[in-house]
Design an enzyme around this catalytic site. Structure first.
Site, PDB file in Angstrom:
ATOM      1  N   CYS A   8       0.794  -1.219   0.000  1.00 52.91           N
ATOM      2  CA  CYS A   8       0.000   0.000   0.000  1.00 52.91           C
ATOM      3  C   CYS A   8       0.838   1.287   0.000  1.00 52.91           C
ATOM      4  O   CYS A   8       2.001   1.270   0.371  1.00 52.91           O
ATOM      5  CB  CYS A   8      -0.907   0.147   1.214  1.00 52.91           C
ATOM      6  N   ARG A  33       2.044   0.819  -5.792  1.00 53.84           N
ATOM      7  CA  ARG A  33       2.223   0.084  -4.527  1.00 53.84           C
ATOM      8  C   ARG A  33       1.012  -0.772  -4.188  1.00 53.84           C
ATOM      9  O   ARG A  33       1.049  -1.583  -3.263  1.00 53.84           O
ATOM     10  CB  ARG A  33       2.463   1.071  -3.379  1.00 53.84           C
ATOM     11  N   TRP A  80      -2.913  -2.753  -1.428  1.00 52.65           N
ATOM     12  CA  TRP A  80      -2.583  -4.020  -2.077  1.00 52.65           C
ATOM     13  C   TRP A  80      -2.798  -5.110  -1.046  1.00 52.65           C
ATOM     14  O   TRP A  80      -2.085  -5.202  -0.056  1.00 52.65           O
ATOM     15  CB  TRP A  80      -1.120  -4.003  -2.519  1.00 52.65           C
ATOM     16  N   ASN A 106       0.305   1.574   6.407  1.00 52.33           N
ATOM     17  CA  ASN A 106       1.010   0.632   5.546  1.00 52.33           C
ATOM     18  C   ASN A 106       1.850  -0.245   6.464  1.00 52.33           C
ATOM     19  O   ASN A 106       2.626   0.275   7.248  1.00 52.33           O
ATOM     20  CB  ASN A 106       1.895   1.414   4.564  1.00 52.33           C
ATOM     21  N   GLY A 107       1.674  -1.567   6.374  1.00 56.70           N
ATOM     22  CA  GLY A 107       2.441  -2.471   7.236  1.00 56.70           C
ATOM     23  C   GLY A 107       1.541  -3.550   7.812  1.00 56.70           C
ATOM     24  O   GLY A 107       0.439  -3.782   7.314  1.00 56.70           O
ATOM     25  N   GLU A 474      15.571 -13.093 -16.946  1.00 59.67           N
ATOM     26  CA  GLU A 474      14.927 -11.782 -16.853  1.00 59.67           C
ATOM     27  C   GLU A 474      13.898 -11.606 -17.982  1.00 59.67           C
ATOM     28  O   GLU A 474      12.809 -11.079 -17.765  1.00 59.67           O
ATOM     29  CB  GLU A 474      15.993 -10.665 -16.884  1.00 59.67           C
ATOM     30  N   LYS A 478       9.935 -10.892 -17.357  1.00 58.10           N
ATOM     31  CA  LYS A 478       9.209  -9.742 -17.912  1.00 58.10           C
ATOM     32  C   LYS A 478       7.909 -10.198 -18.573  1.00 58.10           C
ATOM     33  O   LYS A 478       6.862  -9.613 -18.379  1.00 58.10           O
ATOM     34  CB  LYS A 478      10.042  -8.988 -18.967  1.00 58.10           C
ATOM     35  N   GLU A 481       5.318 -11.367 -15.964  1.00 56.93           N
ATOM     36  CA  GLU A 481       4.791 -10.269 -15.144  1.00 56.93           C
ATOM     37  C   GLU A 481       3.712  -9.471 -15.868  1.00 56.93           C
ATOM     38  O   GLU A 481       2.692  -9.150 -15.278  1.00 56.93           O
ATOM     39  CB  GLU A 481       5.919  -9.275 -14.789  1.00 56.93           C
ATOM     40  N   HIS A 497      17.780 -31.322 -19.995  1.00 58.46           N
ATOM     41  CA  HIS A 497      17.620 -32.062 -18.745  1.00 58.46           C
ATOM     42  C   HIS A 497      16.202 -31.917 -18.197  1.00 58.46           C
ATOM     43  O   HIS A 497      16.004 -31.792 -16.995  1.00 58.46           O
ATOM     44  CB  HIS A 497      18.661 -31.590 -17.721  1.00 58.46           C
ATOM     45  N   LYS A 592       5.065  -2.993  -6.884  1.00 63.04           N
ATOM     46  CA  LYS A 592       6.462  -2.655  -7.159  1.00 63.04           C
ATOM     47  C   LYS A 592       7.353  -2.796  -5.923  1.00 63.04           C
ATOM     48  O   LYS A 592       8.445  -3.325  -6.015  1.00 63.04           O
ATOM     49  CB  LYS A 592       6.569  -1.239  -7.716  1.00 63.04           C
TER      50      LYS A 592
HETATM   51  C1  G6P Z   1       8.774  -6.748  -6.996  1.00 68.32           C
HETATM   52  C2  G6P Z   1       8.679  -6.027  -8.320  1.00 68.32           C
HETATM   53  C3  G6P Z   1       9.830  -6.441  -9.230  1.00 68.32           C
HETATM   54  C4  G6P Z   1      11.166  -6.205  -8.525  1.00 68.32           C
HETATM   55  C5  G6P Z   1      11.207  -6.897  -7.165  1.00 68.32           C
HETATM   56  C6  G6P Z   1      12.417  -6.456  -6.356  1.00 68.32           C
HETATM   57  O1  G6P Z   1       8.525  -8.093  -7.178  1.00 68.32           O
HETATM   58  O2  G6P Z   1       7.435  -6.293  -8.931  1.00 68.32           O
HETATM   59  O3  G6P Z   1       9.792  -5.681 -10.422  1.00 68.32           O
HETATM   60  O4  G6P Z   1      12.202  -6.681  -9.329  1.00 68.32           O
HETATM   61  O5  G6P Z   1      10.059  -6.548  -6.400  1.00 68.32           O
HETATM   62  O6  G6P Z   1      12.285  -5.090  -6.064  1.00 68.32           O
HETATM   63  P1  G6P Z   1      13.470  -4.161  -5.588  1.00 68.32           P
HETATM   64  O7  G6P Z   1      12.851  -2.829  -5.339  1.00 68.32           O
HETATM   65  O8  G6P Z   1      14.001  -4.785  -4.322  1.00 68.32           O
HETATM   66  O9  G6P Z   1      14.475  -4.158  -6.672  1.00 68.32           O
END
Ligand code: G6P
Length: 597
Positions: A8, A33, A80, A106-107, A474, A478, A481, A497, A592
């Site tokens: 959040c 967030r 969230w 938040n928390g 990566e 992507k 996600e 394998h 995020k």
């Molecule tokens: C979340 C985000 C990702 C990010 C990860 C680590 O899962 O959705 O995009 O890579 O957190 O975030 P940070 O801020 O620690 O790089």
């Protein structure tokens, strides 16, 4: 009962302007967030106005006109949920029994059940399932005893177990917001005749020009013309504001449809910004790494894939082996961390709970902590011995793109600093600016067309060897996600394998095969997949007849390929999401900054 407010974004505003439009705009900026529900509370002529509902901010605005609420003091929240109902009752702000105290949080309040029981026994009525709701009721109890809002917050904070950043308002003093935090972020912003408190400096961007960090357990009391700070014992503190860097003031999509595309396009500039570093500090950190008995890199998600590229660079350039441990698993290894350990923590936000937790343990064991972060004033930066900033400015799409490239650049600089070649590394990275731009120019439209063709495929596989292996992972991350298509990335040699059993006629396999020492072997693995029907999407500077779709990339030196090969994979994920009608900036179920363990 559920914890429903774990990540959040929160924001509060005190000033001369009408508060709700400012708070609404701030919430829009931190919506990454959380976007399950949102709400705002204001005071107008002494009366508490409260509006909250489920849905994204824009939807709530069109239903209830949040931004039109009256009053000069307001707090807001965007949520969230991890589990439990996404309901209007669970949305923030939450109030006390008399609806004169409002709180956004938040928390997690770990001991909320116990507190709720005690409060219920004392006659308090609860209207939500959240842990947060205990806070306004606890404040209410204290204010009954003639305490001011700040005295009440000071009195209740020690009773809360867990992590929190919260803001409270009361009808007793309608021009005041009191905020405090423990293990959750809360920054205080100063603007022209206005004060802000927010879980992310982004919320204040464009309106605040100075920032004041609030340490754990400190209390901020914001009023129309003043901001005062106290420690947990109620002693007044003097704090010095710092200027907010101008790059953090830019949060517009500009002409782009989505932040994700804007941030992909900003990558040439991000490289330039990433090398604006202090050579002396880099060399010292590099020497500490070389001297250390062991080096552990810890990170999550995309940041971890950057760390895996870094591990390769450290070994290849600095001849220093390091391990990369997923942050959520790191604290299980804390026993072997000691004062001869350097822990490198990589995090765009600097707020990821798993990273923070691991670093705390490592610090307790006397390890040296070096962090690589983007966001200013993060918890991670505050607990590190050395901080390296990415300097790429705000990244708002939940899926990381430009921060990843900046992390790669920082790892490149660090590894060359180990051999006293910082200047060479800076020059190399600067030279990559035009190559990244070229990669985008050559491939953007073609990948858009490819995504149209492949968007209904159920599975994608990504393979590579050596330094590009992490780019395969990566690329797959992507796609998952933002488009919700199943994807896996792996070292090309591992395909046979197990995963090869999943290849069918037409299964897309992205092969990262620059014309380097891995080319021939990767080509053999691609051939093994093609023989089973795979559709080969190859990222290379050297064409081969087995490619079904060639993503042409510029030739660069071997250790710099990851900065190039990741770009087409970001574009492929973006275009696939958009052509499927998904919002790549706000993927379902994700956020995020993951501030929950
Ligand atoms: C979340 C985000 C990702 C990010 C990860 C680590 O899962 O959705 O995009 O890579 O957190 O975030 P940070 O801020 O620690 O790089």
């Amino acid at each position: 009962m559920y914890n429903t407010n774990i990540m959040c974004g929160i924001i509060g505003y005190c000033g001369r302007e009408t508060a709700a439009p400012v708070v609404f705009e701030g919430l829009r900026r931190v919506e990454y967030r959380g976007y399950d529900s949102a709400g705002i509370a204001t005071f107008n002529n002494g009366t508490l106005l409260l509006c909250k509902d489920v849905g994204k901010l824009g939807e709530i605005e069109s239903r209830h006109h949040l931004s039109k609420m009256l009053g000069n003091t307001a707090i807001g929240h965007t949520r969230w949920a991890t589990h439990g109902g996404v309901t209007q009752a669970n949305a923030h702000p939450h109030c006390d029994c008399t609806s004169t105290i409002a709180v956004v949080h938040n928390g997690i309040i770990d001991n909320y059940q116990e507190l709720r029981k005690q409060l219920s026994t004392n006659g308090h009525r609860f209207t939500s399932e959240t842990d947060t709701e205990v806070i306004p009721h606890l404040i209410e109890e204290e204010m009954k005893n003639k305490r001011s809002l700040e005295e009440a917050v000071l009195a209740i904070a020690p009773k809360l177990k867990g992590s929190y950043a919260f803001l409270a308002m009361s009808s007793r003093d309608t021009d005041k917001i009191v905020g405090t935090r423990k293990d959750s972020p809360l920054a205080i912003g100063l603007g022209n005749g206005a004060f802000f408190a927010a879980s992310d400096v982004l919320a204040c961007s464009g309106i605040a020009n100075k920032l004041i960090p609030l340490a754990d357990t400190e209390i901020a009391v914001l009023a129309r013309d003043s901001a005062e700070f106290y420690d947990a014992a109620g002693r007044k503190l003097t704090k010095k504001p710092t200027n907010l860097k101008t790059q953090w003031l830019d949060t517009d999509k500009q002409s782009y449809d989505y932040f994700m595309l804007k941030e992909i396009m900003e990558q040439p500039e991000a490289l330039e910004a990433a090398v604006r570093q202090d050579k002396k500090a880099f060399t010292e950190i590099a020497m500490d790494i070389l001297r250390a008995g062991q080096v552990i890199v810890t990170a999550c998600g995309t940041s971890r894939y950057a760390a895996l590229v870094g591990r390769y660079l450290f070994s290849k350039v600095g001849r220093k082996f390091c391990d990369v441990v997923m942050a959520s698993e790191f604290h299980y290894f804390a026993d072997s961390v000691d004062r001869n350990t350097v822990v490198l923590a990589v995090s765009q936000s600097g707020e990821t709970a798993d990273v923070i937790e691991g670093v705390k343990r490592a610090r307790d064991n006397k390890a040296m902590i070096v962090s690589i972060v983007n966001r200013p004033q993060s918890q991670l930066a505050n607990m590190s011995d050395h901080v390296i900033y990415l300097n790429c400015g705000p990244e708002q799409c939940v899926a990381a793109t430009k921060s990843f490239l900046s992390q790669l650049a920082v790892f490149y600089l660090l590894s060359f600093s180990m051999v006293n070649s910082f200047d060479k590394a800076v020059k190399d990275i600067k030279g990559m600016k035009s190559k990244v731009a070229k990669t985008i120019e050559w491939n953007n439209e073609r990948l858009k067309r490819l995504s149209e063709r492949l968007k209904y495929k159920h599975d994608f596989y990504y393979i590579a060897r050596g330094i590009n292996f992490a780019i395969a992972s990566e690329g797959a991350l992507k796609l998952k996600e933002v488009s919700y298509i199943h994807a896996e990335g792996m070292p090309a040699g591992e395909l046979k394998h197990g995963t090869l059993a999943l290849i069918e006629q037409g299964t897309p396999v992205a092969v990262i095969c620059p014309n380097d020492y891995t080319y021939d072997e990767t080509m053999s693995n691609a051939m093994e997949a093609k023989s089973r029907g795979a559709y080969i999407i190859a990222l290379s500077d050297r064409k081969n007849q087995i490619f079904d779709f060639w993503v042409k990339i510029p030739k660069v030196s071997e250790l710099l390929y990851p900065m190039i090969t990741v770009i087409p994979l970001q574009l492929l994920a973006y275009h696939t999401a958009v052509s499927l009608g998904k919002d790549p900036d706000k993927p379902r179920n994700l956020a995020k900054s993951v501030t929950v363990k």
